[in-house]
Design an enzyme around this catalytic site. Structure first.
Site, mmCIF file in Angstrom:
data_model
loop_
_atom_site.group_PDB
_atom_site.id
_atom_site.type_symbol
_atom_site.label_atom_id
_atom_site.label_comp_id
_atom_site.label_asym_id
_atom_site.label_seq_id
_atom_site.Cartn_x
_atom_site.Cartn_y
_atom_site.Cartn_z
ATOM 1 N N ASP A 1 1.085 -1.478 0.414
ATOM 2 C CA ASP A 1 -0.094 -0.654 0.286
ATOM 3 C C ASP A 1 1.313 1.184 -0.176
ATOM 4 O O ASP A 1 1.699 1.951 0.429
ATOM 5 C CB ASP A 1 -0.739 -0.069 1.294
ATOM 6 C CG ASP A 1 -2.178 0.882 0.876
ATOM 7 O OD1 ASP A 1 -2.418 1.367 0.498
ATOM 8 O OD2 ASP A 1 -1.031 1.785 2.547
ATOM 9 N N GLU B 1 1.772 -0.771 -4.898
ATOM 10 C CA GLU B 1 -0.044 0.780 -4.976
ATOM 11 C C GLU B 1 1.310 2.241 -6.004
ATOM 12 O O GLU B 1 1.898 2.865 -4.597
ATOM 13 C CB GLU B 1 -0.480 0.755 -4.189
ATOM 14 C CG GLU B 1 -1.749 1.660 -4.626
ATOM 15 C CD GLU B 1 -1.377 2.687 -3.853
ATOM 16 O OE1 GLU B 1 -2.778 3.259 -4.313
ATOM 17 O OE2 GLU B 1 -1.240 2.699 -2.816
HETATM 18 C C1 AAO Z 1 -8.622 8.736 5.882
HETATM 19 C C2 AAO Z 1 -10.040 10.166 5.879
HETATM 20 C C3 AAO Z 1 -9.390 11.585 5.809
HETATM 21 C C4 AAO Z 1 -8.261 11.856 6.849
HETATM 22 C C5 AAO Z 1 -7.076 10.889 6.759
HETATM 23 C C6 AAO Z 1 -6.657 10.919 7.768
HETATM 24 O O1 AAO Z 1 -11.215 10.157 4.938
HETATM 25 O O2 AAO Z 1 -9.733 12.449 5.152
HETATM 26 O O3 AAO Z 1 -6.987 12.400 6.357
HETATM 27 O O4 AAO Z 1 -8.124 9.369 7.069
HETATM 28 O O5 AAO Z 1 -7.595 10.019 9.569
HETATM 29 C C7 AAO Z 1 -7.247 4.985 2.946
HETATM 30 C C8 AAO Z 1 -8.654 6.162 2.143
HETATM 31 C C9 AAO Z 1 -8.497 7.583 2.930
HETATM 32 C C10 AAO Z 1 -8.249 7.026 4.261
HETATM 33 C C11 AAO Z 1 -7.046 6.868 4.882
HETATM 34 C C12 AAO Z 1 -6.099 6.480 6.383
HETATM 35 O O6 AAO Z 1 -8.621 6.181 0.852
HETATM 36 O O7 AAO Z 1 -9.262 8.226 2.642
HETATM 37 O O8 AAO Z 1 -8.325 8.492 4.697
HETATM 38 O O9 AAO Z 1 -7.467 5.167 3.985
HETATM 39 O O10 AAO Z 1 -7.957 6.172 6.660
HETATM 40 C C13 AAO Z 1 -2.878 8.298 -2.584
HETATM 41 C C14 AAO Z 1 -1.854 7.199 -2.684
HETATM 42 C C15 AAO Z 1 -2.251 6.032 -2.463
HETATM 43 C C16 AAO Z 1 -3.539 5.926 -1.789
HETATM 44 C C17 AAO Z 1 -4.588 6.767 -2.327
HETATM 45 C C18 AAO Z 1 -5.883 6.967 -1.069
HETATM 46 O O11 AAO Z 1 -0.869 7.927 -3.876
HETATM 47 O O12 AAO Z 1 -1.770 5.128 -2.203
HETATM 48 O O13 AAO Z 1 -3.818 8.846 -2.345
HETATM 49 N N1 AAO Z 1 -4.112 4.583 -1.430
HETATM 50 C C19 AAO Z 1 -3.952 3.616 -1.022
HETATM 51 C C20 AAO Z 1 -5.298 2.766 -0.160
HETATM 52 C C21 AAO Z 1 -5.943 3.692 0.025
HETATM 53 C C22 AAO Z 1 -5.919 4.261 1.713
HETATM 54 C C23 AAO Z 1 -4.657 5.023 1.534
HETATM 55 C C24 AAO Z 1 -3.626 4.121 0.192
HETATM 56 C C25 AAO Z 1 -3.757 5.118 2.507
HETATM 57 O O14 AAO Z 1 -5.505 2.300 -1.839
HETATM 58 O O15 AAO Z 1 -6.682 2.889 0.706
HETATM 59 O O16 AAO Z 1 -6.612 5.193 1.470
HETATM 60 O O17 AAO Z 1 -3.203 3.542 3.027
HETATM 61 C C26 AAO Z 1 -3.561 11.297 -7.556
HETATM 62 C C27 AAO Z 1 -1.725 11.149 -7.092
HETATM 63 C C28 AAO Z 1 -1.867 9.510 -6.346
HETATM 64 C C29 AAO Z 1 -2.987 9.897 -5.008
HETATM 65 C C30 AAO Z 1 -4.496 10.533 -5.112
HETATM 66 C C31 AAO Z 1 -4.799 10.899 -4.212
HETATM 67 O O18 AAO Z 1 -3.593 10.729 -8.217
HETATM 68 O O19 AAO Z 1 -1.288 10.277 -8.412
HETATM 69 O O20 AAO Z 1 -0.226 9.356 -5.541
HETATM 70 O O21 AAO Z 1 -2.711 9.154 -4.048
HETATM 71 O O22 AAO Z 1 -3.751 12.121 -6.654
HETATM 72 O O23 AAO Z 1 -6.048 11.667 -3.854
HETATM 73 C C32 AAO Z 1 -6.314 10.699 -11.509
HETATM 74 C C33 AAO Z 1 -4.360 10.900 -11.354
HETATM 75 C C34 AAO Z 1 -4.284 10.368 -10.278
HETATM 76 C C35 AAO Z 1 -4.035 11.434 -9.040
HETATM 77 C C36 AAO Z 1 -5.826 10.799 -9.228
HETATM 78 C C37 AAO Z 1 -6.760 11.356 -7.882
HETATM 79 O O24 AAO Z 1 -6.254 9.915 -11.732
HETATM 80 O O25 AAO Z 1 -3.940 11.005 -13.092
HETATM 81 O O26 AAO Z 1 -2.525 11.244 -10.345
HETATM 82 O O27 AAO Z 1 -6.419 11.290 -10.395
HETATM 83 O O28 AAO Z 1 -7.694 10.346 -7.947
#
Ligand code: AAO
Length: 486
Positions: A216, A242
């Site tokens: 992750d 990932e």
């Molecule tokens: C939760 C709450 C938050 C709070 C936090 C702390 O929602 O509001 O601040 O707790 O209390 C999961 C949930 C999160 C959650 C977190 C912890 O999704 O909402 O937060 O658990 O409980 C980045 C990372 C990627 C990550 C993704 C969510 O690089 O690794 O964010 N995914 C993994 C898991 C995911 C998990 C975590 C990691 C944490 O699969 O389920 O979070 O363990 C761009 C970047 C990406 C970036 C996204 C973020 O992506 O390139 O790297 O991902 O932005 O939004 C197009 C673009 C692409 C862009 C994408 C965005 O496709 O081409 O660049 O749109 O959708």
């Protein structure tokens, strides 16, 4: 250079043939070491499913359908709360969570292995929690930078690059790898203690029988740190990093392919919008990692809540996307199976103690027109998916020939082995796909499932004069292969 690309191709072919990584390594003594062993066959992400549900389904659904591996949600202790994403805030590495106990986890792995299904566990190792203080699901007391027996404040990055220490700019490598992802305490994975502690956790999971890991948030750890941790595991342990491919970002999945496979996010971004636009084309695969390094998907637990063009809400188009992915000759596919939701934060149904109650899918034959919130989507049980897994086995390493289209209908052959056709348009269409399959009547494994049931359902496709002729309703997909004739 040439030599390396030949080896890449050879390993890709070996993987497509379903040969074991060991066999391909033996055939290519030196250079193959540059392509890490990967997971092969068709996988399924069983999002937020309790271990008991997965264990039961390995025997009733996954094994019989021909799935080779299942990706679980994170198994470690996490913060409390009803949201699904509590799983991604580790409090300790005790295997005791809303999804089940360590014993239940071990029993699941055993049941899955007995059914021929490997377990890939989601490893949340980039960070711990974002909370000031609390008590975890299994009773461990913690503060944001102190986790008893594991980590203290010196084991974390304390980012000063942004006002609140959280990542704000994904074009900054330093922010992405040393600041906090949505406020989550960011482990200093360059530290020997942190590396050893993480490797200890992963080794424990291997001891419980898991085959490998999804890493992750790998983008948020330097590739050399991930490599160093993986190097502490038995050689050949499959890992899938990932690393979301982001435009203009400095950290891309290619940095991580020397460690193992990566999820290729560009795959769904290319396929999905074609389906919703009703115009299917041959893949361009611009900016994709090599096939042997790629794990591909239509959607996952983040993208179904984000930018996925096609999800369970799209019924026949979702099935069409899965079928086209399974028919492809690129990457290792993972089907996604979650639950319906209106609130993107909502977790699956839980009991009073916070344990997910779970659901089982044997008997769910296809996508439903609508789902109630919290209801399992059950893609792993759809007969069309089982039919396409059989189709994929029949196609083997056969080349994907250029597709043909007529109106919205599109189809292609895997030379001499199998043919698929899909109509994402809004009116019926007839499509003749050139094929070298022998003339005859073939079973549609999308309509009727694997050939043991196929043709029994009566859905057939004729091959004659070097073409398979498909009569497709709007939104219909059909697929035939050499092993299923009427
Ligand atoms: C939760 C709450 C938050 C709070 C936090 C702390 O929602 O509001 O601040 O707790 O209390 C999961 C949930 C999160 C959650 C977190 C912890 O999704 O909402 O937060 O658990 O409980 C980045 C990372 C990627 C990550 C993704 C969510 O690089 O690794 O964010 N995914 C993994 C898991 C995911 C998990 C975590 C990691 C944490 O699969 O389920 O979070 O363990 C761009 C970047 C990406 C970036 C996204 C973020 O992506 O390139 O790297 O991902 O932005 O939004 C197009 C673009 C692409 C862009 C994408 C965005 O496709 O081409 O660049 O749109 O959708």
């Amino acid at each position: 250079m040439l030599r390396r690309s030949v080896v890449v191709a050879a390993v890709a072919v070996a993987l497509a043939l379903g040969l074991s990584a060991c066999a391909s390594a033996a055939a290519q003594p030196k250079e193959s070491a540059s392509i890490p062993a990967g997971i092969t066959g068709v996988g399924v992400e069983m999002f937020q499913r309790p271990w008991t549900s997965i264990g039961t389904e390995c025997g009733s659904t996954l094994g019989p359908a021909g799935f080779s591996w299942v990706l679980t949600s994170p198994p470690q202790e996490h913060i409390t709360g009803t949201q699904w994403w509590t799983s991604y805030q580790p409090v300790s590495y005790t295997v005791d969570s809303k999804l089940g106990t360590e014993q239940q986890f071990a029993d699941m792995v055993k049941a899955c292995r007995a059914a021929g299904v490997k377990v890939i566990a989601d490893a949340v190792i980039n960070h711990m929690t974002a909370q000031g203080a609390g008590t975890g699901f299994a009773g461990t007391a913690f503060t944001k930078y102190a986790y008893p027996g594991l980590y203290g404040p010196k084991d974390f990055h304390h980012c000063t690059l942004t006002p609140d220490g959280s990542i704000q700019d994904y074009t900054s490598r330093a922010q992405v790898q040393t600041c906090e992802l949505v406020g989550l305490a960011d482990l200093d994975t360059a530290s020997a203690h942190v590396r050893t502690t993480i490797a200890g956790y992963l080794t424990h999971l291997l001891g419980l029988g898991v085959a490998g890991f999804r890493i992750d948030a790998a983008k948020h750890m330097a590739a050399e740190d991930v490599a160093a941790i993986v190097a502490m595991l038995p050689k050949g342990t499959p890992v899938i990093s990932e690393v979301i491919r982001g435009a203009e970002e400095p950290i891309q999945p290619e940095e991580y392919t020397r460690i193992g496979q990566v999820f290729e996010f560009a795959y769904a971004r290319e396929l999905g919008p074609q389906l919703t636009a009703g115009v299917l084309m041959d893949p361009a695969r611009a900016d994709h990692v090599p096939s042997a390094s790629a794990v591909v998907f239509v959607d996952n637990h983040d993208t179904e809540r984000g930018d996925a063009a096609v999800t369970y809400r799209d019924g026949p188009l979702d099935l069409m996307a899965d079928a086209l992915m399974l028919a492809d000759d690129y990457g290792t596919p993972v089907v996604y199976s979650g639950y319906a939701f209106s609130d993107p934060d909502a977790g699956p149904p839980q009991d009073a103690s916070g344990h997910v109650t779970g659901w089982e899918c044997a008997g769910a034959t296809g996508p439903k027109a609508s789902y109630a919130d919290g209801e399992g989507v059950c893609a792993e049980a759809w007969k069309s998916i089982a039919g396409m897994i059989e189709w994929r086995d029949a196609a083997g390493a056969a080349e994907r020939r250029p597709g043909v289209s007529k109106g919205a209908a599109y189809g292609f052959e895997r030379t001499g082995r199998a043919v698929i056709a899909a109509n994402p348009g809004s009116s019926p269409a007839t499509l003749a796909v050139p094929t070298t399959l022998p003339a005859g009547t073939y079973c549609d494994v999308i309509a009727d499932g694997p050939s043991m049931d196929g043709c029994a359902g009566g859905a057939t496709v004729r091959v004659s004069d070097g073409a398979a002729t498909f009569d497709l309703d709007a939104g219909q997909t059909a697929a035939i292969h050499l092993g299923a004739t009427g």
